[in-house]
Design an enzyme around this catalytic site. Structure first.
Site, PDB file in Angstrom:
ATOM      1  N   HIS A  27       0.843  -1.194   0.000  1.00  0.00           N
ATOM      2  CA  HIS A  27       0.000   0.000   0.000  1.00  0.00           C
ATOM      3  C   HIS A  27       0.881   1.247   0.000  1.00  0.00           C
ATOM      4  O   HIS A  27       2.089   1.178   0.200  1.00  0.00           O
ATOM      5  CB  HIS A  27      -0.847   0.067   1.276  1.00  0.00           C
ATOM      6  CG  HIS A  27      -1.697  -1.123   1.562  1.00  0.00           C
ATOM      7  ND1 HIS A  27      -3.067  -1.109   1.426  1.00  0.00           N
ATOM      8  CD2 HIS A  27      -1.376  -2.353   2.049  1.00  0.00           C
ATOM      9  CE1 HIS A  27      -3.567  -2.281   1.803  1.00  0.00           C
ATOM     10  NE2 HIS A  27      -2.553  -3.049   2.175  1.00  0.00           N
ATOM     11  N   GLU A 109       2.451  -0.861   4.396  1.00  0.00           N
ATOM     12  CA  GLU A 109       2.222   0.510   3.951  1.00  0.00           C
ATOM     13  C   GLU A 109       3.560   1.207   3.747  1.00  0.00           C
ATOM     14  O   GLU A 109       4.447   1.146   4.598  1.00  0.00           O
ATOM     15  CB  GLU A 109       1.416   1.292   4.999  1.00  0.00           C
ATOM     16  CG  GLU A 109      -0.020   0.837   5.177  1.00  0.00           C
ATOM     17  CD  GLU A 109      -0.972   1.488   4.196  1.00  0.00           C
ATOM     18  OE1 GLU A 109      -0.497   2.208   3.286  1.00  0.00           O
ATOM     19  OE2 GLU A 109      -2.193   1.280   4.353  1.00  0.00           O
ATOM     20  N   HIS A 145      -2.388  -2.909  -3.518  1.00  0.00           N
ATOM     21  CA  HIS A 145      -3.765  -2.732  -3.062  1.00  0.00           C
ATOM     22  C   HIS A 145      -4.701  -2.525  -4.244  1.00  0.00           C
ATOM     23  O   HIS A 145      -5.828  -3.025  -4.269  1.00  0.00           O
ATOM     24  CB  HIS A 145      -3.825  -1.525  -2.115  1.00  0.00           C
ATOM     25  CG  HIS A 145      -5.048  -1.485  -1.263  1.00  0.00           C
ATOM     26  ND1 HIS A 145      -5.353  -0.420  -0.457  1.00  0.00           N
ATOM     27  CD2 HIS A 145      -6.051  -2.374  -1.067  1.00  0.00           C
ATOM     28  CE1 HIS A 145      -6.470  -0.653   0.194  1.00  0.00           C
ATOM     29  NE2 HIS A 145      -6.924  -1.841  -0.163  1.00  0.00           N
ATOM     30  N   ASP A 155      -3.432   2.678  -4.767  1.00  0.00           N
ATOM     31  CA  ASP A 155      -2.080   2.509  -4.234  1.00  0.00           C
ATOM     32  C   ASP A 155      -1.538   1.094  -4.467  1.00  0.00           C
ATOM     33  O   ASP A 155      -2.315   0.167  -4.593  1.00  0.00           O
ATOM     34  CB  ASP A 155      -2.072   2.861  -2.738  1.00  0.00           C
ATOM     35  CG  ASP A 155      -3.046   2.020  -1.906  1.00  0.00           C
ATOM     36  OD1 ASP A 155      -4.209   1.880  -2.322  1.00  0.00           O
ATOM     37  OD2 ASP A 155      -2.632   1.520  -0.850  1.00  0.00           O
TER      38      ASP A 155
END
Length: 206
Positions: A27, A109, A145, A155
């Protein structure tokens, strides 16, 4: 690979019985949007985001979300949820016909956005983390993602270089991990412009 800084998120639960991580989802996030270095992401994942701190926060401060790992622009890595547990990162999603990707995935992330390149140190940290996770769990795929929630998420975005990540993994002796990268541009060989500033946001290099 440096050890991650542990910062526990309450937004997690157990995976279904007998389910191990088989997928890694990459992400990108920045809070406030397109601004880096602040505490917003950590506050969001730990339910401490102040809705008065930024106009955008008023829209999202009630969300209960998390990721397993967060890699800052400096390469610093934080762990919010141990990978053995289920983090709440994927939302409505599907991979190879299987829905509810949170059940069987690990979410990573990167501090970033759709309009700016990521830092080389972020790729280096990510490559080390991917190699470690693939050695620990029966990972069968690594994707974005946007690939498990097409039309809903963008993303890690057009500025993320899957090809550069794949070459990093290969050069570190983890070519088998690079082979698990699923997006179509994972084998790009001429995308060094992803790492140059200023980035031409109107067109994707390579």
């Amino acid at each position: 690979m440096p050890d991650p800084h542990l910062l526990s998120s309450p937004n997690h639960d157990a995976r279904p019985d007998g389910v191990l991580p088989e997928l890694i989802v990459i992400h990108a996030i920045s809070l406030p949007p397109e601004r880096f270095g602040g505490p917003g992401v950590e506050q969001l994942f730990t339910n401490r985001l102040d809705p008065a701190a930024h106009p955008y926060y008023a829209q999202i401060h009630t969300l209960r979300v998390s990721a397993h790992y967060f890699i800052r622009r400096t390469g610093e890595m934080l762990c919010f949820v141990p990978p053995e547990l289920r983090a709440w990162h994927a939302g409505v999603s599907s991979w190879r016909g299987r829905e509810r990707c949170n059940d069987f995935s690990i979410g990573i992330e990167l501090e970033g956005c759709d309009t700016l390149p990521f830092e080389p140190i972020q790729y280096e940290t990510l490559a080390g983390l991917l190699a470690d996770l693939c050695a620990r769990f029966p990972i069968a795929g690594i994707t974005g993602h946007s690939d498990i929630a097409p039309g809903r998420k963008t993303d890690p975005g057009p500025c993320f270089s899957w090809g550069y990540l794949r070459r990093l993994l290969a050069s570190a002796g983890h070519g088998e991990v690079g082979q698990m990268l699923e997006p179509e541009d994972a084998a790009d060989a001429a995308d060094d412009a992803f790492l140059r500033w200023p980035f031409p946001v109107t067109a994707r290099p390579g």
